[in-house]
Design a protein around this motif. Structure first.
Motif, PDB file in Angstrom:
ATOM      1  N   ASP A 116       8.549 -14.904  -6.794  1.00 39.20           N
ATOM      2  CA  ASP A 116       7.699 -13.782  -6.417  1.00 39.20           C
ATOM      3  C   ASP A 116       7.093 -13.230  -7.696  1.00 39.20           C
ATOM      4  N   TRP A 117       5.776 -13.084  -7.715  1.00 45.44           N
ATOM      5  CA  TRP A 117       5.097 -12.640  -8.925  1.00 45.44           C
ATOM      6  C   TRP A 117       4.128 -11.507  -8.607  1.00 45.44           C
ATOM      7  N   SER A 118       4.354 -10.345  -9.224  1.00 49.11           N
ATOM      8  CA  SER A 118       3.495  -9.186  -9.035  1.00 49.11           C
ATOM      9  C   SER A 118       2.283  -9.316  -9.956  1.00 49.11           C
ATOM     10  N   MET A 119       1.096  -9.432  -9.367  1.00 41.18           N
ATOM     11  CA  MET A 119      -0.106  -9.656 -10.157  1.00 41.18           C
ATOM     12  C   MET A 119      -0.594  -8.364 -10.817  1.00 41.18           C
ATOM     13  N   PHE A 120      -0.984  -7.391 -10.008  1.00 39.06           N
ATOM     14  CA  PHE A 120      -1.444  -6.126 -10.580  1.00 39.06           C
ATOM     15  C   PHE A 120      -1.487  -5.056  -9.506  1.00 39.06           C
ATOM     16  N   THR A 121      -1.575  -3.808  -9.951  1.00 35.39           N
ATOM     17  CA  THR A 121      -1.680  -2.653  -9.063  1.00 35.39           C
ATOM     18  C   THR A 121      -2.961  -1.913  -9.395  1.00 35.39           C
ATOM     19  N   THR A 122      -3.643  -1.445  -8.371  1.00 31.65           N
ATOM     20  CA  THR A 122      -4.893  -0.717  -8.571  1.00 31.65           C
ATOM     21  C   THR A 122      -4.962   0.409  -7.543  1.00 31.65           C
ATOM     22  N   HIS A 123      -6.065   1.137  -7.546  1.00 30.01           N
ATOM     23  CA  HIS A 123      -6.285   2.198  -6.567  1.00 30.01           C
ATOM     24  C   HIS A 123      -7.458   1.826  -5.680  1.00 30.01           C
ATOM     25  N   ASN A 124      -7.432   2.305  -4.444  1.00 30.50           N
ATOM     26  CA  ASN A 124      -8.507   1.977  -3.526  1.00 30.50           C
ATOM     27  C   ASN A 124      -9.844   2.559  -3.987  1.00 30.50           C
ATOM     28  N   THR A 125      -9.815   3.568  -4.837  1.00 29.80           N
ATOM     29  CA  THR A 125     -11.072   4.122  -5.361  1.00 29.80           C
ATOM     30  C   THR A 125     -11.695   3.192  -6.398  1.00 29.80           C
ATOM     31  N   GLU A 126     -10.942   2.200  -6.886  1.00 23.28           N
ATOM     32  CA  GLU A 126     -11.451   1.272  -7.897  1.00 23.28           C
ATOM     33  C   GLU A 126     -11.970  -0.016  -7.269  1.00 23.28           C
ATOM     34  N   VAL A 127     -12.347   0.065  -6.004  1.00 26.01           N
ATOM     35  CA  VAL A 127     -12.881  -1.089  -5.294  1.00 26.01           C
ATOM     36  C   VAL A 127     -14.376  -1.212  -5.584  1.00 26.01           C
ATOM     37  N   GLU A 128     -14.847  -2.447  -5.653  1.00 28.26           N
ATOM     38  CA  GLU A 128     -16.276  -2.705  -5.760  1.00 28.26           C
ATOM     39  C   GLU A 128     -16.718  -3.285  -4.424  1.00 28.26           C
ATOM     40  N   TYR A 129     -17.636  -2.608  -3.761  1.00 23.52           N
ATOM     41  CA  TYR A 129     -18.096  -3.033  -2.445  1.00 23.52           C
ATOM     42  C   TYR A 129     -19.369  -3.860  -2.591  1.00 23.52           C
ATOM     43  N   VAL A 184       0.847  -1.183   0.000  1.00 26.69           N
ATOM     44  CA  VAL A 184       0.000   0.000   0.000  1.00 26.69           C
ATOM     45  C   VAL A 184       0.887   1.238   0.000  1.00 26.69           C
ATOM     46  N   ALA A 185       0.566   2.197  -0.866  1.00 26.54           N
ATOM     47  CA  ALA A 185       1.334   3.446  -0.933  1.00 26.54           C
ATOM     48  C   ALA A 185       0.386   4.613  -1.150  1.00 26.54           C
ATOM     49  N   ASN A 186       0.674   5.721  -0.472  1.00 28.04           N
ATOM     50  CA  ASN A 186      -0.085   6.950  -0.716  1.00 28.04           C
ATOM     51  C   ASN A 186       0.549   7.678  -1.890  1.00 28.04           C
ATOM     52  N   THR A 187      -0.245   7.946  -2.912  1.00 22.88           N
ATOM     53  CA  THR A 187       0.242   8.647  -4.095  1.00 22.88           C
ATOM     54  C   THR A 187      -0.563   9.929  -4.282  1.00 22.88           C
ATOM     55  N   THR A 188      -0.197  10.712  -5.266  1.00 24.13           N
ATOM     56  CA  THR A 188      -0.941  11.936  -5.535  1.00 24.13           C
ATOM     57  C   THR A 188      -2.357  11.632  -6.009  1.00 24.13           C
ATOM     58  N   ASP A 189      -2.578  10.435  -6.561  1.00 26.24           N
ATOM     59  CA  ASP A 189      -3.904  10.040  -7.019  1.00 26.24           C
ATOM     60  C   ASP A 189      -4.719   9.339  -5.939  1.00 26.24           C
ATOM     61  N   GLY A 190      -4.166   9.169  -4.754  1.00 29.24           N
ATOM     62  CA  GLY A 190      -4.865   8.455  -3.692  1.00 29.24           C
ATOM     63  C   GLY A 190      -4.032   7.280  -3.214  1.00 29.24           C
ATOM     64  N   ILE A 191      -4.709   6.242  -2.773  1.00 26.74           N
ATOM     65  CA  ILE A 191      -4.027   5.070  -2.241  1.00 26.74           C
ATOM     66  C   ILE A 191      -3.845   4.035  -3.340  1.00 26.74           C
ATOM     67  N   SER A 192      -2.600   3.637  -3.568  1.00 28.64           N
ATOM     68  CA  SER A 192      -2.276   2.619  -4.566  1.00 28.64           C
ATOM     69  C   SER A 192      -2.076   1.285  -3.850  1.00 28.64           C
ATOM     70  N   ILE A 193      -2.677   0.219  -4.410  1.00 26.53           N
ATOM     71  CA  ILE A 193      -2.571  -1.108  -3.815  1.00 26.53           C
ATOM     72  C   ILE A 193      -1.998  -2.062  -4.854  1.00 26.53           C
ATOM     73  N   ALA A 194      -0.941  -2.778  -4.480  1.00 20.44           N
ATOM     74  CA  ALA A 194      -0.339  -3.782  -5.362  1.00 20.44           C
ATOM     75  C   ALA A 194      -0.471  -5.147  -4.693  1.00 20.44           C
ATOM     76  N   PHE A 195      -0.815  -6.155  -5.496  1.00 18.77           N
ATOM     77  CA  PHE A 195      -0.955  -7.525  -5.006  1.00 18.77           C
ATOM     78  C   PHE A 195       0.146  -8.378  -5.626  1.00 18.77           C
ATOM     79  N   SER A 196       0.894  -9.073  -4.780  1.00 18.78           N
ATOM     80  CA  SER A 196       2.004  -9.898  -5.229  1.00 18.78           C
ATOM     81  C   SER A 196       1.897 -11.270  -4.581  1.00 18.78           C
TER      82      SER A 196
END
Length: 192
Positions: free
Chosen positions: A107-120, A88-100
């Motif tokens: 070690d395999w990095s799957m993808f990175t997304t933003h917390n605003t792109e969550v589906e609740y 998890v990292a705070n960026t200028t666009d908000g919170i960035s989340i990477a899943f590895s």
């Protein structure tokens, strides 16, 4: 004498997988459309962000579930033991989340997304936070052999706030029954 038709089996498997994915991800329609007199049942899916004015609810895009759970999760199943790391990292666009995903020394990095792109989602009384990522690289024996414009795989990561577990689903792994990546990523992960 009957012969198997590999193409027919693959097409049938693909349709089965698509149906299963729709079942996992849920439907974007409003389930409570007045057919049951406005009463809510445990089997309904509410695909909305909880209101901010209720002290017991959270705003899905700003809810930082990793703070109450973990950033390291472990899956131990028939495919072996592997870890899921949440970066998890705070960026200028908000919170960035990477899943590895890691296991067997890889070690395999799957993808990175933003917390605003969550589906609740709320389903059967459980609160689910779903992230989807697309993979554009083509893998063979755990190595990248090509990269394309169209996605080669879709990966869904669902955090269950009720059980504090993460479920990872790779469409390629569902279709092939094995992982093209350096490590299998599909499975249910518990906090370490």
């Amino acid at each position: 004498m009957t012969t198997n038709h590999p193409i027919s089996i693959r097409i049938l498997s693909l349709f089965t997988i698509i149906i299963l994915l729709f079942g996992l991800v849920g439907c974007n329609s409003n389930v409570n459309n007045g057919q049951n007199g406005g009463e809510s049942t445990n089997n309904e899916v509410n695909n909305t962000t909880p209101p901010e004015n209720n002290e017991n609810s959270v705003n899905a895009p700003s809810y930082q579930w990793w703070e109450e759970s973990s950033t390291l999760f472990t899956c131990d199943d028939e495919n072996g033991t592997r870890n899921l790391h949440v970066f998890v990292a705070n960026t200028t666009d908000g919170i960035s989340i990477a899943f590895s995903c890691s296991g067997d020394g890889y070690d395999w990095s799957m993808f990175t997304t933003h917390n605003t792109e969550v589906e609740y989602l709320e389903k059967n009384g459980e609160k689910l936070y779903s992230y989807t990522g697309s993979i554009y690289d083509v893998y063979e024996d755990g190595k990248v052999v090509a990269s394309g414009i169209e996605p080669s795989d879709n990966i869904n990561v669902i955090y269950n706030a009720t059980t504090k577990t993460i479920t990872v689903t790779s469409l390629l792994e569902l279709m092939n029954g094995e992982s093209p990546y350096p490590v299998m990523c599909s499975g249910t992960y518990s906090p370490s």
